[in-house]
Design a protein around this motif. Sequence first.
Motif, PDB file in Angstrom:
ATOM      1  N   LEU A 172       0.824  -1.207   0.000  1.00 19.34           N
ATOM      2  CA  LEU A 172       0.000   0.000   0.000  1.00 19.34           C
ATOM      3  C   LEU A 172       0.859   1.258   0.000  1.00 19.34           C
ATOM      4  O   LEU A 172       1.646   1.483   0.921  1.00 19.34           O
ATOM      5  N   ASP A 173       0.701   2.069  -1.030  1.00 16.53           N
ATOM      6  CA  ASP A 173       1.402   3.353  -1.088  1.00 16.53           C
ATOM      7  C   ASP A 173       0.733   4.341  -0.129  1.00 16.53           C
ATOM      8  O   ASP A 173      -0.483   4.285   0.093  1.00 16.53           O
ATOM      9  N   ILE A 174       1.507   5.249   0.427  1.00 18.81           N
ATOM     10  CA  ILE A 174       0.939   6.236   1.354  1.00 18.81           C
ATOM     11  C   ILE A 174       0.318   7.417   0.614  1.00 18.81           C
ATOM     12  O   ILE A 174      -0.836   7.781   0.845  1.00 18.81           O
ATOM     13  N   ALA A 201      -6.476   4.457   4.459  1.00 20.88           N
ATOM     14  CA  ALA A 201      -6.878   3.142   3.951  1.00 20.88           C
ATOM     15  C   ALA A 201      -6.423   2.040   4.897  1.00 20.88           C
ATOM     16  O   ALA A 201      -7.155   1.074   5.155  1.00 20.88           O
ATOM     17  N   CYS A 202      -5.222   2.185   5.439  1.00 21.04           N
ATOM     18  CA  CYS A 202      -4.680   1.215   6.393  1.00 21.04           C
ATOM     19  C   CYS A 202      -5.577   1.130   7.627  1.00 21.04           C
ATOM     20  O   CYS A 202      -5.917   0.036   8.096  1.00 21.04           O
ATOM     21  N   ARG A 203      -5.999   2.274   8.150  1.00 22.38           N
ATOM     22  CA  ARG A 203      -6.887   2.292   9.318  1.00 22.38           C
ATOM     23  C   ARG A 203      -8.216   1.609   9.006  1.00 22.38           C
ATOM     24  O   ARG A 203      -8.744   0.853   9.829  1.00 22.38           O
ATOM     25  N   GLN A 204      -8.766   1.901   7.828  1.00 26.12           N
ATOM     26  CA  GLN A 204     -10.050   1.318   7.455  1.00 26.12           C
ATOM     27  C   GLN A 204      -9.935  -0.202   7.261  1.00 26.12           C
ATOM     28  O   GLN A 204     -10.827  -0.954   7.648  1.00 26.12           O
ATOM     29  N   ILE A 205      -8.827  -0.637   6.663  1.00 23.46           N
ATOM     30  CA  ILE A 205      -8.608  -2.072   6.468  1.00 23.46           C
ATOM     31  C   ILE A 205      -8.535  -2.783   7.813  1.00 23.46           C
ATOM     32  O   ILE A 205      -9.087  -3.877   7.992  1.00 23.46           O
ATOM     33  N   ARG A 206      -7.855  -2.153   8.778  1.00 26.65           N
ATOM     34  CA  ARG A 206      -7.704  -2.774  10.095  1.00 26.65           C
ATOM     35  C   ARG A 206      -9.045  -2.933  10.821  1.00 26.65           C
ATOM     36  O   ARG A 206      -9.176  -3.776  11.703  1.00 26.65           O
ATOM     37  N   LYS A 207     -10.019  -2.131  10.474  1.00 26.36           N
ATOM     38  CA  LYS A 207     -11.348  -2.287  11.062  1.00 26.36           C
ATOM     39  C   LYS A 207     -12.061  -3.522  10.514  1.00 26.36           C
ATOM     40  O   LYS A 207     -12.985  -4.044  11.136  1.00 26.36           O
ATOM     41  N   LEU A 208     -11.613  -3.966   9.337  1.00 27.84           N
ATOM     42  CA  LEU A 208     -12.282  -5.080   8.651  1.00 27.84           C
ATOM     43  C   LEU A 208     -11.510  -6.389   8.738  1.00 27.84           C
ATOM     44  O   LEU A 208     -12.101  -7.447   8.908  1.00 27.84           O
ATOM     45  N   ARG A 209     -10.187  -6.318   8.571  1.00 26.86           N
ATOM     46  CA  ARG A 209      -9.368  -7.529   8.444  1.00 26.86           C
ATOM     47  C   ARG A 209      -8.045  -7.385   9.185  1.00 26.86           C
ATOM     48  O   ARG A 209      -7.617  -6.268   9.504  1.00 26.86           O
ATOM     49  N   THR A 210      -7.397  -8.521   9.387  1.00 27.23           N
ATOM     50  CA  THR A 210      -6.032  -8.533   9.934  1.00 27.23           C
ATOM     51  C   THR A 210      -5.011  -8.789   8.832  1.00 27.23           C
ATOM     52  O   THR A 210      -3.861  -9.130   9.113  1.00 27.23           O
ATOM     53  N   THR A 211      -5.428  -8.620   7.568  1.00 27.69           N
ATOM     54  CA  THR A 211      -4.548  -8.847   6.424  1.00 27.69           C
ATOM     55  C   THR A 211      -3.236  -8.063   6.588  1.00 27.69           C
ATOM     56  O   THR A 211      -3.266  -6.863   6.854  1.00 27.69           O
ATOM     57  N   PRO A 212      -2.077  -8.706   6.434  1.00 20.58           N
ATOM     58  CA  PRO A 212      -0.805  -7.989   6.567  1.00 20.58           C
ATOM     59  C   PRO A 212      -0.701  -6.849   5.544  1.00 20.58           C
ATOM     60  O   PRO A 212      -1.161  -6.975   4.403  1.00 20.58           O
ATOM     61  N   ILE A 213      -0.088  -5.743   5.982  1.00 18.86           N
ATOM     62  CA  ILE A 213       0.053  -4.558   5.129  1.00 18.86           C
ATOM     63  C   ILE A 213       1.511  -4.112   5.117  1.00 18.86           C
ATOM     64  O   ILE A 213       2.119  -3.887   6.164  1.00 18.86           O
ATOM     65  N   LEU A 214       2.063  -3.990   3.914  1.00 15.59           N
ATOM     66  CA  LEU A 214       3.406  -3.441   3.712  1.00 15.59           C
ATOM     67  C   LEU A 214       3.249  -2.077   3.057  1.00 15.59           C
ATOM     68  O   LEU A 214       2.727  -1.972   1.948  1.00 15.59           O
ATOM     69  N   SER A 271      -1.053   3.206  12.395  1.00 12.73           N
ATOM     70  CA  SER A 271      -2.196   3.017  11.497  1.00 12.73           C
ATOM     71  C   SER A 271      -2.484   1.542  11.246  1.00 12.73           C
ATOM     72  O   SER A 271      -3.524   1.206  10.681  1.00 12.73           O
ATOM     73  N   GLY A 272      -1.551   0.675  11.647  1.00 11.44           N
ATOM     74  CA  GLY A 272      -1.791  -0.765  11.517  1.00 11.44           C
ATOM     75  C   GLY A 272      -0.883  -1.484  10.543  1.00 11.44           C
ATOM     76  O   GLY A 272      -1.091  -2.668  10.262  1.00 11.44           O
ATOM     77  N   ILE A 296       0.282   0.034  34.298  1.00 10.70           N
ATOM     78  CA  ILE A 296       1.193   0.755  35.180  1.00 10.70           C
ATOM     79  C   ILE A 296       0.354   1.366  36.283  1.00 10.70           C
ATOM     80  O   ILE A 296      -0.533   2.191  36.030  1.00 10.70           O
ATOM     81  N   ASP A 297       0.597   0.903  37.505  1.00 13.42           N
ATOM     82  CA  ASP A 297      -0.175   1.367  38.664  1.00 13.42           C
ATOM     83  C   ASP A 297      -1.676   1.183  38.417  1.00 13.42           C
ATOM     84  O   ASP A 297      -2.490   2.049  38.757  1.00 13.42           O
ATOM     85  N   GLY A 298      -2.039   0.056  37.783  1.00 13.45           N
ATOM     86  CA  GLY A 298      -3.438  -0.259  37.547  1.00 13.45           C
ATOM     87  C   GLY A 298      -4.032   0.314  36.281  1.00 13.45           C
ATOM     88  O   GLY A 298      -5.123  -0.089  35.861  1.00 13.45           O
ATOM     89  N   GLU A 299      -3.334   1.242  35.629  1.00 13.45           N
ATOM     90  CA  GLU A 299      -3.850   1.860  34.408  1.00 13.45           C
ATOM     91  C   GLU A 299      -3.348   1.090  33.187  1.00 13.45           C
ATOM     92  O   GLU A 299      -2.147   0.930  32.998  1.00 13.45           O
ATOM     93  N   GLU A 300      -4.288   0.619  32.354  1.00 15.49           N
ATOM     94  CA  GLU A 300      -3.901  -0.159  31.182  1.00 15.49           C
ATOM     95  C   GLU A 300      -3.391   0.751  30.071  1.00 15.49           C
ATOM     96  O   GLU A 300      -3.960   1.811  29.806  1.00 15.49           O
ATOM     97  N   LYS A 301      -2.312   0.315  29.432  1.00 18.06           N
ATOM     98  CA  LYS A 301      -1.701   1.060  28.336  1.00 18.06           C
ATOM     99  C   LYS A 301      -2.074   0.411  27.003  1.00 18.06           C
ATOM    100  O   LYS A 301      -2.073  -0.816  26.878  1.00 18.06           O
ATOM    101  N   ASP A 302      -2.371   1.230  26.033  1.00 14.95           N
ATOM    102  CA  ASP A 302      -2.790   0.756  24.719  1.00 14.95           C
ATOM    103  C   ASP A 302      -1.561   0.579  23.832  1.00 14.95           C
ATOM    104  O   ASP A 302      -1.017   1.545  23.306  1.00 14.95           O
ATOM    105  N   LEU A 303      -1.125  -0.676  23.664  1.00 11.46           N
ATOM    106  CA  LEU A 303       0.062  -0.982  22.864  1.00 11.46           C
ATOM    107  C   LEU A 303      -0.334  -1.765  21.624  1.00 11.46           C
ATOM    108  O   LEU A 303      -1.290  -2.537  21.637  1.00 11.46           O
ATOM    109  N   THR A 304       0.428  -1.577  20.559  1.00 11.76           N
ATOM    110  CA  THR A 304       0.242  -2.388  19.363  1.00 11.76           C
ATOM    111  C   THR A 304       0.830  -3.779  19.623  1.00 11.76           C
ATOM    112  O   THR A 304       1.508  -4.016  20.641  1.00 11.76           O
ATOM    113  N   VAL A 305       0.584  -4.692  18.705  1.00  8.74           N
ATOM    114  CA  VAL A 305       1.078  -6.071  18.865  1.00  8.74           C
ATOM    115  C   VAL A 305       2.596  -6.097  19.013  1.00  8.74           C
ATOM    116  O   VAL A 305       3.143  -6.745  19.917  1.00  8.74           O
TER     117      VAL A 305
END
Length: 244
Positions: A53-55, A65-78, A95-96, A156-165
Amino acid sequence: MDKQKILVVDDDARIRKLLRLYLEKADFCVTEAENGLEALLQLQQDNPDLIVLDIMMPVLDGLEACRQIRKLRTTPILLLTARIEADDKLLAFDSGADDYVEKPFNPQEVIARIRAILRRRTAAARLQKSADEPTVIPAVQHCLLVIDPQARSVRIDGEEKDLTVKEFDLLLTLASRPGHVFSRENLLQTVWNVDANGDSRTVDIHIQRLRQKLDDGCCPAWKIATVWGIGYRFEISSPKEPPS
């Protein structure tokens, strides 16, 4: 055996033609789209194994487009990117995207990155399928930081952090062996399953993002330290004795 399908998305017909030539020579099946909107339609129709995928594209750019794809599929994106700033690469991963290649690129490098991503995906699927019973992996805890491999959560101290895979995998790798120095090449192999000659800046970008998300320095008992010229290590310090 069916050929793996690659969707190439770029508004430049010359680049699509070049990638098609090399991908088909490498025994992939190729479909094309001119922009992000077409890519979303092709995704539904063809169910590709990976998307290149070109930027910078009209109608719908690659990051959105990458964000929208991630809402639908886990298809790998380069991602293909002409941008070289660190913040742009952080944005790409957030963006995923699974990986990126800078323009102008060597088509053989694109093929190598695609194969590495697909190998990782296949290996992960096999491990998941072959696991008869779930293996209980104990949580890693350092002071206020708790990393739970089962729930794939970081608090951290009970607060969950949002990390990517990959941010989670990188943190778990480092924190599981405090004091051990991991070279960038070793982290590429361990976390990304990429050959040691891969782009080590990927590691630096993820470390930078991890530090931001974890409020690096919020707890004096641990930190992700840079070992200049080599890589990184997770450092923990003993609590200081109170004054007598």
